[in-house]
Design a protein around this motif. Structure first.
Motif, PDB file in Angstrom:
ATOM      1  N   PRO A  88       5.211   8.539 -11.601  1.00 17.56           N
ATOM      2  CA  PRO A  88       5.202   8.946 -10.191  1.00 17.56           C
ATOM      3  C   PRO A  88       5.899   7.896  -9.314  1.00 17.56           C
ATOM      4  CG  PRO A  88       2.985   9.039 -11.144  1.00 17.56           C
ATOM      5  CD  PRO A  88       3.859   8.357 -12.134  1.00 17.56           C
ATOM      6  N   ASP A  89       6.619   8.367  -8.306  1.00 18.92           N
ATOM      7  CA  ASP A  89       7.323   7.447  -7.408  1.00 18.92           C
ATOM      8  C   ASP A  89       6.403   6.400  -6.782  1.00 18.92           C
ATOM      9  OD1 ASP A  89       9.765   8.627  -7.966  1.00 18.92           O
ATOM     10  OD2 ASP A  89       9.711   9.935  -6.198  1.00 18.92           O
ATOM     11  N   PRO A  90       5.190   6.769  -6.299  1.00 19.34           N
ATOM     12  CA  PRO A  90       4.335   5.723  -5.717  1.00 19.34           C
ATOM     13  C   PRO A  90       3.977   4.609  -6.713  1.00 19.34           C
ATOM     14  CG  PRO A  90       3.542   7.890  -5.081  1.00 19.34           C
ATOM     15  CD  PRO A  90       4.597   8.102  -6.137  1.00 19.34           C
ATOM     16  N   LEU A  91       3.819   4.937  -7.992  1.00 20.18           N
ATOM     17  CA  LEU A  91       3.525   3.908  -8.990  1.00 20.18           C
ATOM     18  C   LEU A  91       4.724   2.987  -9.159  1.00 20.18           C
ATOM     19  CD1 LEU A  91       1.885   2.503 -11.153  1.00 20.18           C
ATOM     20  CD2 LEU A  91       2.517   4.345 -12.747  1.00 20.18           C
ATOM     21  N   ARG A  92       5.905   3.572  -9.234  1.00 16.36           N
ATOM     22  CA  ARG A  92       7.131   2.772  -9.360  1.00 16.36           C
ATOM     23  C   ARG A  92       7.289   1.858  -8.136  1.00 16.36           C
ATOM     24  NH1 ARG A  92      10.567   4.236 -13.144  1.00 16.36           N
ATOM     25  NH2 ARG A  92      10.073   6.448 -13.136  1.00 16.36           N
ATOM     26  N   GLU A  93       7.034   2.421  -6.934  1.00 14.84           N
ATOM     27  CA  GLU A  93       7.150   1.639  -5.696  1.00 14.84           C
ATOM     28  C   GLU A  93       6.126   0.503  -5.648  1.00 14.84           C
ATOM     29  OE1 GLU A  93       6.746   4.439  -2.480  1.00 14.84           O
ATOM     30  OE2 GLU A  93       8.336   5.709  -3.327  1.00 14.84           O
ATOM     31  N   LEU A  94       4.893   0.779  -6.065  1.00 13.72           N
ATOM     32  CA  LEU A  94       3.848  -0.237  -6.064  1.00 13.72           C
ATOM     33  C   LEU A  94       4.213  -1.387  -7.002  1.00 13.72           C
ATOM     34  CD1 LEU A  94       1.044  -1.237  -5.204  1.00 13.72           C
ATOM     35  CD2 LEU A  94       0.070   0.203  -7.015  1.00 13.72           C
ATOM     36  N   ALA A  95       4.645  -1.062  -8.204  1.00 13.48           N
ATOM     37  CA  ALA A  95       5.003  -2.104  -9.177  1.00 13.48           C
ATOM     38  C   ALA A  95       6.209  -2.914  -8.697  1.00 13.48           C
ATOM     39  CB  ALA A  95       5.286  -1.468 -10.534  1.00 13.48           C
ATOM     40  N   THR A 101       0.836  -1.190   0.000  1.00  7.97           N
ATOM     41  CA  THR A 101       0.000   0.000   0.000  1.00  7.97           C
ATOM     42  C   THR A 101       0.875   1.245   0.000  1.00  7.97           C
ATOM     43  OG1 THR A 101      -1.718  -1.191   1.169  1.00  7.97           O
ATOM     44  CG2 THR A 101      -1.886   1.188   1.154  1.00  7.97           C
ATOM     45  N   VAL A 102       0.830   1.961  -1.095  1.00 12.60           N
ATOM     46  CA  VAL A 102       1.560   3.222  -1.229  1.00 12.60           C
ATOM     47  C   VAL A 102       0.561   4.360  -1.085  1.00 12.60           C
ATOM     48  CG1 VAL A 102       3.336   2.181  -2.709  1.00 12.60           C
ATOM     49  CG2 VAL A 102       1.330   3.268  -3.756  1.00 12.60           C
ATOM     50  N   THR A 103       1.064   5.578  -1.087  1.00  8.36           N
ATOM     51  CA  THR A 103       0.216   6.758  -1.000  1.00  8.36           C
ATOM     52  C   THR A 103      -0.521   6.967  -2.310  1.00  8.36           C
ATOM     53  OG1 THR A 103       1.831   7.728   0.492  1.00  8.36           O
ATOM     54  CG2 THR A 103       0.248   9.229  -0.496  1.00  8.36           C
ATOM     55  N   ARG A 104      -1.764   7.417  -2.213  1.00 11.33           N
ATOM     56  CA  ARG A 104      -2.524   7.763  -3.417  1.00 11.33           C
ATOM     57  C   ARG A 104      -1.729   8.776  -4.226  1.00 11.33           C
ATOM     58  NH1 ARG A 104      -8.813   8.100  -1.420  1.00 11.33           N
ATOM     59  NH2 ARG A 104      -8.831   5.997  -0.591  1.00 11.33           N
ATOM     60  N   PHE A 105      -1.916   8.758  -5.537  1.00  9.68           N
ATOM     61  CA  PHE A 105      -1.116   9.637  -6.381  1.00  9.68           C
ATOM     62  C   PHE A 105      -1.879  10.028  -7.636  1.00  9.68           C
ATOM     63  CE2 PHE A 105      -0.190   5.248  -7.448  1.00  9.68           C
ATOM     64  CZ  PHE A 105      -0.175   5.226  -8.844  1.00  9.68           C
ATOM     65  N   THR A 106      -1.361  11.057  -8.294  1.00  9.47           N
ATOM     66  CA  THR A 106      -1.910  11.482  -9.568  1.00  9.47           C
ATOM     67  C   THR A 106      -1.024  10.915 -10.669  1.00  9.47           C
ATOM     68  OG1 THR A 106      -2.766  13.515  -8.628  1.00  9.47           O
ATOM     69  CG2 THR A 106      -2.496  13.467 -11.019  1.00  9.47           C
ATOM     70  N   LEU A 107      -1.648  10.258 -11.613  1.00  5.16           N
ATOM     71  CA  LEU A 107      -0.956   9.719 -12.782  1.00  5.16           C
ATOM     72  C   LEU A 107      -1.386  10.562 -13.974  1.00  5.16           C
ATOM     73  CD1 LEU A 107       0.764   7.497 -14.119  1.00  5.16           C
ATOM     74  CD2 LEU A 107      -1.326   6.132 -14.300  1.00  5.16           C
ATOM     75  N   THR A 108      -0.431  11.245 -14.583  1.00  3.61           N
ATOM     76  CA  THR A 108      -0.733  12.071 -15.747  1.00  3.61           C
ATOM     77  C   THR A 108      -0.331  11.320 -17.004  1.00  3.61           C
ATOM     78  OG1 THR A 108      -0.349  14.075 -14.453  1.00  3.61           O
ATOM     79  CG2 THR A 108      -0.336  14.305 -16.862  1.00  3.61           C
ATOM     80  N   LYS A 146      -3.068   4.405   0.524  1.00  8.27           N
ATOM     81  CA  LYS A 146      -3.104   5.268   1.712  1.00  8.27           C
ATOM     82  C   LYS A 146      -3.419   6.704   1.319  1.00  8.27           C
ATOM     83  CE  LYS A 146       1.129   4.237   2.908  1.00  8.27           C
ATOM     84  NZ  LYS A 146       2.409   4.031   3.557  1.00  8.27           N
ATOM     85  N   PHE A 147      -3.978   7.441   2.261  1.00  5.19           N
ATOM     86  CA  PHE A 147      -4.224   8.879   2.059  1.00  5.19           C
ATOM     87  C   PHE A 147      -2.939   9.636   2.190  1.00  5.19           C
ATOM     88  CE2 PHE A 147      -8.586   7.652   2.918  1.00  5.19           C
ATOM     89  CZ  PHE A 147      -9.247   8.407   1.971  1.00  5.19           C
TER      90      PHE A 147
END
Length: 176
Positions: free
Chosen positions: A97-104, A69-76, A175-176
């Motif tokens: 975005p870093d959270p997307l990279r971390e989640l993957a 579970t990473v922080t919510r993020f904006t994906l453009t 996460k928020f």
């Protein structure tokens, strides 16, 4: 007799407004490259393809570790293109975005540790909009789609003559 196996993958699944924007981008792209447009109800961004699993494996996949579970993020999604080798036309972020990279990365590590084969290629986040595309040059101005990513999903893929049908079988909030 063998127990039935399910074909599954983890993904980001767009909400209604993002889905509409991606569907519009797919129509624009399809006019240029031809091919077969991704059905509106199938548009997603794959995080990790798992493949065929049995019931026991599925139970484990339905209980991802909390560290995913990473922080919510904006994906453009502000870049688009076409890969001639496989005829895939896509939209993607110009900056991941870093959270997307971390989640993957976390998902790939978890799946490997659980004994699943995971693609060794670097994570290349994109949304497939057209298959069997004739990769003609696209207009320079890609649509810019803002996606507020709030969760990830586990999807069952059922192969059918008219193309795969997807069913979300698990959803986990970020996460928020």
């Amino acid at each position: 007799m063998n127990a039935p196996r399910l074909r599954v993958f983890f993904a980001l699944w767009p909400d209604r407004s993002v889905n509409i924007a991606l569907s519009d981008a797919a129509r624009r792209m399809h006019r240029v490259v031809g091919g077969t447009r991704t059905r509106d109800d199938s548009i997603h961004l794959t995080l990790a393809f798992v493949g065929d699993v049995d019931g026991e494996q599925l139970a484990g996949l339905l209980a991802p570790p909390a560290r995913l579970t990473v922080t919510r993020f904006t994906l453009t999604l502000d870049s688009w293109g076409c890969w001639p080798r496989n005829g895939i036309a896509w939209v993607a972020p110009s900056r991941v975005p870093d959270p997307l990279r971390e989640l993957a990365a976390g998902m790939a590590a978890w799946l490997r540790a659980a004994g699943f084969e995971v693609d060794d290629r670097p994570f290349n986040p994109h949304v497939t909009l057209v298959r069997k595309a004739q990769c003609a040059p696209l207009p320079d101005s890609a649509p810019s789609i803002e996606w507020q990513v709030e969760d990830f999903v586990l999807v069952r893929s059922a192969l059918a003559p008219a193309g795969s049908r997807y069913e979300i079988i698990g959803r986990w909030p970020l996460k928020f």
